[in-house]
Write an enzyme that holds these catalytic residues in place. Structure first.
Site, PDB file in Angstrom:
ATOM      1  CG  ASP A  33      38.752  38.972  33.226  1.00 52.34           C
ATOM      2  OD1 ASP A  33      39.521  38.515  32.370  1.00 52.34           O
ATOM      3  OD2 ASP A  33      38.097  38.251  33.997  1.00 52.34           O
ATOM      4  CG  ASP A  34      39.465  38.276  28.890  1.00 49.25           C
ATOM      5  OD1 ASP A  34      40.443  37.863  29.533  1.00 49.25           O
ATOM      6  OD2 ASP A  34      38.541  37.534  28.508  1.00 49.25           O
ATOM      7  CB  CYS A  73      41.466  34.323  34.115  1.00 52.66           C
ATOM      8  SG  CYS A  73      40.566  35.026  32.722  1.00 52.66           S
ATOM      9  CG  HIS A 134      38.986  32.639  37.763  1.00 52.17           C
ATOM     10  ND1 HIS A 134      39.155  32.947  36.440  1.00 52.17           N
ATOM     11  CD2 HIS A 134      38.547  31.343  37.783  1.00 52.17           C
ATOM     12  CE1 HIS A 134      38.832  31.928  35.684  1.00 52.17           C
ATOM     13  NE2 HIS A 134      38.450  30.929  36.478  1.00 52.17           N
ATOM     14  CG  ASP A 340      42.945  38.907  33.378  1.00 50.03           C
ATOM     15  OD1 ASP A 340      42.797  39.557  32.330  1.00 50.03           O
ATOM     16  OD2 ASP A 340      42.108  38.076  33.779  1.00 50.03           O
ATOM     17  CD  GLN A 341      43.703  36.874  30.670  1.00 55.23           C
ATOM     18  OE1 GLN A 341      44.316  36.248  31.521  1.00 55.23           O
ATOM     19  NE2 GLN A 341      42.414  37.151  30.795  1.00 55.23           N
TER      20      GLN A 341
END
Length: 575
Positions: A33-34, A73, A134, A340-341
């Site tokens: 994540d991130d 997200c 999420h 995710d990004q």
């Protein structure tokens, strides 16, 4: 003839076993994540230690132009699981807030959507999601679980249904204060001016306001402020919950050894499924803030708590790979690693420590469609099936995992909807040299922000921006004043004609092209506009999961492992 018959008889079980291995492999999907593309050694980082993730690259395939379908997200994960742009499922916001914020909201991944987990489950796979979801929980009651992972094809869920935020960890600040401070002061000013004006008009006799009306107004303001203060003060009790399947086991969750607990759950799941095909989706909450690391990793990296979290995440990947080796499953397992990004550049702690990652040479970060926000790690590992140390420079998408693993499992893609992803196996096995993604559409929430075009007869990769975020401060590389960049209104600058870049020559997006610097400027934009027109026609109207009604906190949807009087608090995990 008899000898040939015996040879064929001997080879038959070998061939059969190989076909079984190819057609129904185990699948392990890692999603950080991130995490920035520049945080990993295999993408050029020299100061963070990520040997286990780097091993996936060295022994498998590295996608150098792997694109997240969204720079946020919730929509990115929706696109990943369904193989479709999030705007097709209503998982893209028309407002400023582009992710689900509350566990008691009714928005989430619609039940009509088909995930790759659901299709693999139908093919006899055991399926598990461990980590972050999420994508919503409930629709109409606190226990209907309409958006829950177990209603979307997963047999087992151990993780957090919402998001890991600073508000979940005492002492790490509040994302709401960061995000709303630009609105609070103007709102207070307007309210104050309105009250003073009413008082003056009442005093000079131009407007009569009864005391009852004023009392009612002050009462309503007090109630609203009280509810907001109660909600945000108790945010972590209401929204930071850890679940096993449908049961809440920690509310709020305990950060102590959280990554280790996710890792142990994942290895146990593998151990339970050594004799049947399985899908394991390990979606780490790291390295989204609030940052955390277990005692073993705390203070060990060169990049503070963020670096500690990255290195612990790498350790976890190594533990899963070791479990596959231990059970002699490595050659039967496709492993994929991504984020995710891009990294969240604006994440800086209250004491000035950088809590966001590195996007390498690429511009921008999370919440933007500059390359730094959407170009993410893409690593695939399958011993004996992929050439080691292979690099693929063609445009690929995280939506491509959907058709890739569904076809490997022997399933069929849904024929009642558009699937935007493409099977990666022809590229990975060297059968195809070009990506099937001639065009990729980059959305900022529900707004088409940019388009990438890779013509079949050219090495160029054109990217046209219809609008770009206004960075603040102006000469920075992000939206530091608002914590994230937004997608419309005064937060962006619109471009007519669109900004045009050739990523094959300018991956840093420094030099927009003009008719003077690119002879085919208008022809390129015309081709992109035609693709946009065709794409727009393919979009069907669907309910928006980010409508105000779906985003609001609804007390009757609140998941709670105890009563409100006990502030929704429990810890069944430690006991």
């Amino acid at each position: 003839m008899m000898i040939l018959f015996h040879v064929m008889l001997y080879l038959w079980p070998v061939s059969n076993a190989m076909n079984e291995r190819i057609s129904k492999p185990n699948v392990v999907l890692f999603m950080a994540d991130d995490l920035g593309i520049g945080d990993l050694g295999c993408y050029g980082n020299t100061t963070l230690r990520t040997p286990n993730i780097d091993k996936l690259s060295k022994e498998g395939a590295t996608l150098t132009q792997h694109i997240a379908a969204s720079p946020l997200c919730t929509p990115s994960r929706a696109a990943f699981l369904t193989g479709r742009y999030s705007v097709r499922s209503g998982m893209a916001s028309l407002h400023k807030v582009g992710v689900l914020m509350f566990s008691a909201s009714s928005g989430g991944l619609p039940t009509e959507e088909i995930t790759f987990a659901k299709l693999l489950q139908q093919r006899g796979y055991s399926t598990a999601l461990i980590g972050k979801w999420h994508l919503g929980i409930n629709c109409n009651s606190s226990d209907d679980f309409c958006h829950h992972p177990l209603n979307h094809g997963f047999d087992y869920f151990y993780g957090i249904p919402l998001n890991n935020l600073r508000d979940c960890k005492p002492g790490h600040g509040s994302v709401f204060i960061s995000g709303t401070k630009i609105y609070i002061l103007p709102t207070l000013q307007i309210t104050g001016i309105a009250l003073i004006s009413l008082g003056v008009l009442h005093y000079i006799g131009l407007l009569r306001v009864s005391q009852r009306v004023l009392n009612y107004f002050f009462f309503m303001v007090t109630v609203i402020v009280g509810i907001l203060l109660f909600f945000f003060y108790n945010f972590r009790y209401l929204n930071c919950l850890l679940m096993r399947n449908y049961s809440i086991i920690q509310q709020p969750w305990n950060y102590e050894n959280l990554t280790q607990r996710f890792t142990e759950e994942a290895t146990r799941f593998i151990g339970r499924n050594t004799d049947a095909p399985f899908l394991l989706f390990l979606a780490y909450p790291q390295v989204h803030t609030a940052l955390y690391a277990s005692h073993t990793f705390r203070g060990k990296s060169k990049h503070g708590l963020y670096g500690d979290a990255v290195e612990e995440l790498d350790w976890s990947v190594g533990q899963i790979l070791h479990a596959l080796d231990q059970w002699h499953l490595s050659e039967q397992t496709l492993v994929y690693f991504t984020s995710d990004q891009g990294a969240h550049l604006e994440e800086i702690s209250s004491n000035g420590e950088i809590h966001g990652g590195c996007n390498g040479m690429y511009k921008g970060g999370k919440s933007t469609n500059w390359e730094g926000g959407i170009r993410v790690p893409g690593l695939l590992h399958w011993p004996g099936m992929f050439e080691p140390d292979m690099y693929i420079d063609e445009p690929t998408s995280n939506m491509d995992i959907f058709p890739t693993i569904v076809k490997l499992a022997g399933g069929s893609l849904p024929n009642d909807r558009i699937i935007d992803g493409h099977d990666l196996m022809p590229l990975l096995q060297g059968i195809a040299l070009r990506s099937k993604h001639e065009f990729l559409f980059h959305y900022c929430n529900a707004y088409l922000n940019a388009v990438r075009w890779h013509p079949g007869n050219s090495k160029s990769i054109w990217k046209a921006f219809f609008f770009t975020p206004n960075f603040s401060p102006k000469d920075s590389n992000g939206c530091y004043d608002s914590h994230v960049c937004f997608c419309h209104g005064n937060a962006v600058t619109y471009h007519d004609p669109p900004l045009l870049f050739d990523l094959s020559k300018d991956p840093e997006e420094k030099n927009p092209l003009t008719p003077e610097t690119e002879n085919h400027f208008y022809e390129i934009l015309q081709a992109i506009q035609q693709a946009v027109s065709n794409h727009t026609k393919s979009l069907a109207a669907v309910p928006n999961q980010f409508s105000v009604g779906n985003m609001l906190w609804k007390p009757w949807l609140q998941p709670c492992c105890s009563s409100f009087l006990q502030f929704c608090h429990c810890d069944h995990e430690s006991s």
